[in-house]
Design a protein around this motif. Structure first.
Motif, PDB file in Angstrom:
ATOM      1  N   UNK A 129       0.872  -1.172   0.000  1.00 14.19           N
ATOM      2  CA  UNK A 129       0.000   0.000   0.000  1.00 14.19           C
ATOM      3  C   UNK A 129       0.907   1.219   0.000  1.00 14.19           C
ATOM      4  N   UNK A 130       1.000   1.871  -1.129  1.00 12.52           N
ATOM      5  CA  UNK A 130       2.008   2.916  -1.279  1.00 12.52           C
ATOM      6  C   UNK A 130       1.398   4.296  -1.372  1.00 12.52           C
ATOM      7  N   UNK A 131       2.059   5.225  -0.720  1.00 13.45           N
ATOM      8  CA  UNK A 131       1.779   6.640  -0.868  1.00 13.45           C
ATOM      9  C   UNK A 131       2.991   7.207  -1.588  1.00 13.45           C
ATOM     10  N   UNK A 132       2.918   7.237  -2.933  1.00 14.85           N
ATOM     11  CA  UNK A 132       4.095   7.548  -3.727  1.00 14.85           C
ATOM     12  C   UNK A 132       4.313   9.041  -3.938  1.00 14.85           C
ATOM     13  N   UNK A 133       3.252   9.811  -4.021  1.00 17.67           N
ATOM     14  CA  UNK A 133       3.392  11.238  -4.297  1.00 17.67           C
ATOM     15  C   UNK A 133       2.293  12.006  -3.581  1.00 17.67           C
ATOM     16  N   UNK A 134       2.560  13.255  -3.290  1.00 12.40           N
ATOM     17  CA  UNK A 134       1.574  14.095  -2.641  1.00 12.40           C
ATOM     18  C   UNK A 134       1.451  15.427  -3.351  1.00 12.40           C
ATOM     19  N   UNK A 135       1.067  16.426  -2.602  1.00  8.75           N
ATOM     20  CA  UNK A 135       0.948  17.762  -3.157  1.00  8.75           C
ATOM     21  C   UNK A 135      -0.486  18.202  -3.303  1.00  8.75           C
ATOM     22  N   UNK A 136      -0.908  19.151  -2.473  1.00  4.32           N
ATOM     23  CA  UNK A 136      -2.264  19.658  -2.536  1.00  4.32           C
ATOM     24  C   UNK A 136      -2.434  20.710  -3.625  1.00  4.32           C
ATOM     25  N   UNK A 137      -3.641  20.784  -4.176  1.00  4.03           N
ATOM     26  CA  UNK A 137      -3.978  21.758  -5.220  1.00  4.03           C
ATOM     27  C   UNK A 137      -5.041  22.699  -4.671  1.00  4.03           C
ATOM     28  N   UNK A 138      -4.899  23.990  -4.975  1.00  7.12           N
ATOM     29  CA  UNK A 138      -5.923  24.983  -4.655  1.00  7.12           C
ATOM     30  C   UNK A 138      -6.318  25.682  -5.944  1.00  7.12           C
ATOM     31  N   UNK A 139      -7.601  25.606  -6.268  1.00  3.79           N
ATOM     32  CA  UNK A 139      -8.131  26.257  -7.470  1.00  3.79           C
ATOM     33  C   UNK A 139      -8.968  27.457  -7.073  1.00  3.79           C
ATOM     34  N   UNK A 140      -8.602  28.612  -7.601  1.00  5.20           N
ATOM     35  CA  UNK A 140      -9.333  29.850  -7.332  1.00  5.20           C
ATOM     36  C   UNK A 140     -10.254  30.146  -8.517  1.00  5.20           C
ATOM     37  N   UNK A 141     -11.553  29.897  -8.300  1.00  3.87           N
ATOM     38  CA  UNK A 141     -12.541  30.200  -9.328  1.00  3.87           C
ATOM     39  C   UNK A 141     -12.786  31.710  -9.359  1.00  3.87           C
ATOM     40  N   UNK A 142     -13.309  32.175 -10.486  1.00  4.26           N
ATOM     41  CA  UNK A 142     -13.562  33.603 -10.627  1.00  4.26           C
ATOM     42  C   UNK A 142     -14.500  34.167  -9.575  1.00  4.26           C
ATOM     43  N   UNK A 143     -15.342  33.325  -8.982  1.00  3.65           N
ATOM     44  CA  UNK A 143     -16.283  33.801  -7.965  1.00  3.65           C
ATOM     45  C   UNK A 143     -15.685  33.788  -6.560  1.00  3.65           C
ATOM     46  N   UNK A 144     -14.405  33.415  -6.428  1.00  3.88           N
ATOM     47  CA  UNK A 144     -13.797  33.254  -5.101  1.00  3.88           C
ATOM     48  C   UNK A 144     -13.866  34.539  -4.291  1.00  3.88           C
ATOM     49  N   UNK A 145     -14.221  34.393  -3.022  1.00  2.69           N
ATOM     50  CA  UNK A 145     -14.206  35.519  -2.095  1.00  2.69           C
ATOM     51  C   UNK A 145     -12.762  35.822  -1.713  1.00  2.69           C
ATOM     52  N   UNK A 146     -12.413  37.098  -1.685  1.00  2.00           N
ATOM     53  CA  UNK A 146     -11.014  37.463  -1.448  1.00  2.00           C
ATOM     54  C   UNK A 146     -10.536  37.046  -0.067  1.00  2.00           C
ATOM     55  N   UNK A 147     -11.401  37.128   0.927  1.00  2.00           N
ATOM     56  CA  UNK A 147     -11.007  36.674   2.272  1.00  2.00           C
ATOM     57  C   UNK A 147     -10.764  35.163   2.283  1.00  2.00           C
ATOM     58  N   UNK A 148     -11.579  34.413   1.527  1.00  2.70           N
ATOM     59  CA  UNK A 148     -11.378  32.968   1.452  1.00  2.70           C
ATOM     60  C   UNK A 148     -10.049  32.635   0.775  1.00  2.70           C
ATOM     61  N   UNK A 149      -9.700  33.402  -0.250  1.00  2.00           N
ATOM     62  CA  UNK A 149      -8.424  33.182  -0.932  1.00  2.00           C
ATOM     63  C   UNK A 149      -7.269  33.325   0.051  1.00  2.00           C
ATOM     64  N   UNK A 150      -7.256  34.422   0.784  1.00  4.67           N
ATOM     65  CA  UNK A 150      -6.178  34.653   1.752  1.00  4.67           C
ATOM     66  C   UNK A 150      -6.147  33.559   2.812  1.00  4.67           C
ATOM     67  N   UNK A 151      -7.321  33.187   3.302  1.00  3.81           N
ATOM     68  CA  UNK A 151      -7.399  32.169   4.361  1.00  3.81           C
ATOM     69  C   UNK A 151      -6.892  30.817   3.876  1.00  3.81           C
ATOM     70  N   UNK A 152      -7.342  30.400   2.698  1.00  2.00           N
ATOM     71  CA  UNK A 152      -6.973  29.074   2.222  1.00  2.00           C
ATOM     72  C   UNK A 152      -5.493  28.971   1.879  1.00  2.00           C
ATOM     73  N   UNK A 153      -4.936  30.004   1.283  1.00  4.62           N
ATOM     74  CA  UNK A 153      -3.493  29.991   1.003  1.00  4.62           C
ATOM     75  C   UNK A 153      -2.709  29.904   2.310  1.00  4.62           C
ATOM     76  N   UNK A 154      -3.133  30.663   3.302  1.00  6.50           N
ATOM     77  CA  UNK A 154      -2.440  30.672   4.588  1.00  6.50           C
ATOM     78  C   UNK A 154      -2.583  29.344   5.316  1.00  6.50           C
TER      79      UNK A 154
END
Length: 424
Positions: free
Chosen positions: A236-261
């Motif tokens: 049972x292998x965990x070979x690679x990781x790396x999270x992705x964050x997608x900012x849709x055009x409707x994204x709230x600016x406070x949510x953008x800052x929060x999620x990146x942080x």
């Protein structure tokens, strides 16, 4: 059945691993016979010993960390290696939680055959489960506790930098806790030899260790998976990781800052923000917000044109962990397909206030975990399921996927019993 293709059977590393596996196999029937109450009591005792012997554990870890610093280990890897009073307390809490977790029934009724026989499905222990994991001392306890809860014995191989800390955890915490409650102390074995040869040997002993959980990321893990497959070992292998964050055009600016942080609080872990996707038509509005949040974390963006794959995992790039790759996409479906294509498919988050856009992203993304306005850092056994994990499996085939816990570490057995006799 073959042994490891890279490690000669007469090599000292192979002999050391085989001896550990033999000891674990000898202890395995005792773990099964001890029963759930004894195992849970041992886990609670281990939690108590973690708290009582914290000073000794921190001292052993200090030796490991000092040596790693002198050898030039990168800050992100040092963070994973280091134990603190808070981390030891969290390890103890997780053991208490695991011990208090009610187990699913060992047997469930499936159906009654037309001829009257009753079909049951039962969970049975594997026997001995191996684990290969990075230089993270807490994983020693995470994996061992899950394997024990699954009524099996464990053979653990950690990164060389954490060997002293792991030895202290086994000798001062796990072994005495098991012995105190009638569970064989030999049920948790630690591979004593540093280096990759020990890991190669562990995946090459299918007759003694039929299942091996391989944590960590990169080429080494993929190589161990191939070696295990050649030897006949289930990996049972965990070979690679790396999270992705997608900012849709409707994204709230406070949510953008929060999620990146929130997604960059630790840079040496697999579920951190690794690839940032931004709608092309909203880039001018959203990128400055994300850029500022990254700068506040002292993280350097990798912008187009890129001289590396989009999914390059910065957590594994020693000395360059403080980077995030940034690129543009054309809407939620393109974002989801890009995330799945360019990364391991570990986890992705869509930041959006438009529910239709979020749903389109969620429906199109095929990875292990998908989140809406919530950080990918939550893709963790304890945070997501309330249980420690042995690792996160990102296979694209049927089987345990996502955080792997003790319920995934059992074999399925079918039991058919005679029809119930009815009085005439």
């Amino acid at each position: 059945m073959s042994t490891s293709v890279d490690v000669p059977t007469e090599a000292p590393e192979f002999a050391a691993v085989r001896e550990a596996a033999v000891r674990a196999a000898a202890a395995a029937p005792g773990v099964r016979a001890a029963g759930g109450a004894a195992v849970d009591a041992a886990l609670r005792a281990a939690a108590t010993l973690l708290r009582e012997r914290s000073a000794q554990l921190l001292e052993a870890n200090h030796v490991d960390v000092t040596a790693a610093e002198q050898n030039g280990m990168a800050p992100g890897l040092l963070d994973r290696l280091r134990l603190t009073p808070e981390r030891i307390a969290e390890m103890a809490t997780q053991l208490d939680v695991l011990a208090a977790t009610p187990e699913p029934p060992l047997q469930r009724e499936v159906r009654t055959l037309p001829t009257g026989e009753r079909v049951f499905e039962r969970r049975v222990p594997v026997g001995v489960i191996g684990a290969v994991f990075e230089a993270r001392p807490n994983v020693t306890v995470d994996v061992a506790s899950q394997v024990l809860k699954a009524r099996s014995a464990a053979v653990l191989r950690t990164g060389a930098a954490a060997l002293g800390s792991a030895r202290a955890l086994v000798d001062l915490v796990l072994a005495p806790a098991l012995e105190q409650h009638g569970v064989p102390a030999g049920a948790v074995q630690l591979v004593p030899t540093p280096g990759h040869a020990g890991a190669d040997a562990l995946v090459g002993l299918p007759d003694l260790v039929p299942l091996v959980v391989v944590r960590g990321s990169g080429e080494v893990t993929r190589r161990l998976s191939a070696l295990g497959a050649a030897a006949g070992t289930r990996v049972l292998a965990h070979a690679d990781g790396g999270g992705v964050l997608y900012l849709h055009g409707s994204a709230d600016e406070d949510d953008v800052e929060r999620l990146v942080t929130e997604s960059t609080d630790r840079l040496g872990v697999c579920n951190r923000l690794n690839l940032l996707l931004i709608d092309a038509d909203a880039y001018d509005r959203l990128w400055p917000i994300a850029e500022e949040a990254l700068a506040d974390r002292d993280i350097t963006p990798s912008l187009a044109p890129h001289d590396h794959p989009l999914g390059h995992e910065w957590a594994l790039d020693s000395g360059a962990e403080a980077h995030v790759t940034v690129t543009t996409v054309d809407g939620p479906v393109d974002a989801a397909l890009t995330a799945a294509r360019e990364t391991s498919g570990l986890a992705a988050c869509v930041c959006a206030t438009d529910a239709d856009a979020a749903t389109a992203f969620i429906d199109a993304y095929t990875g292990t975990g998908v989140f809406w306005n919530t950080t990918t850092r939550l893709l963790d056994g304890y945070k997501l399921l309330g249980l420690p994990e042995t690792g996160i499996n990102v296979d694209h085939t049927p089987g345990p996927r996502g955080p792997v816990t003790y319920v995934d570490l059992s074999l399925r057995q079918f039991v058919v019993l005679p029809a119930v006799a009815h009085e005439g």
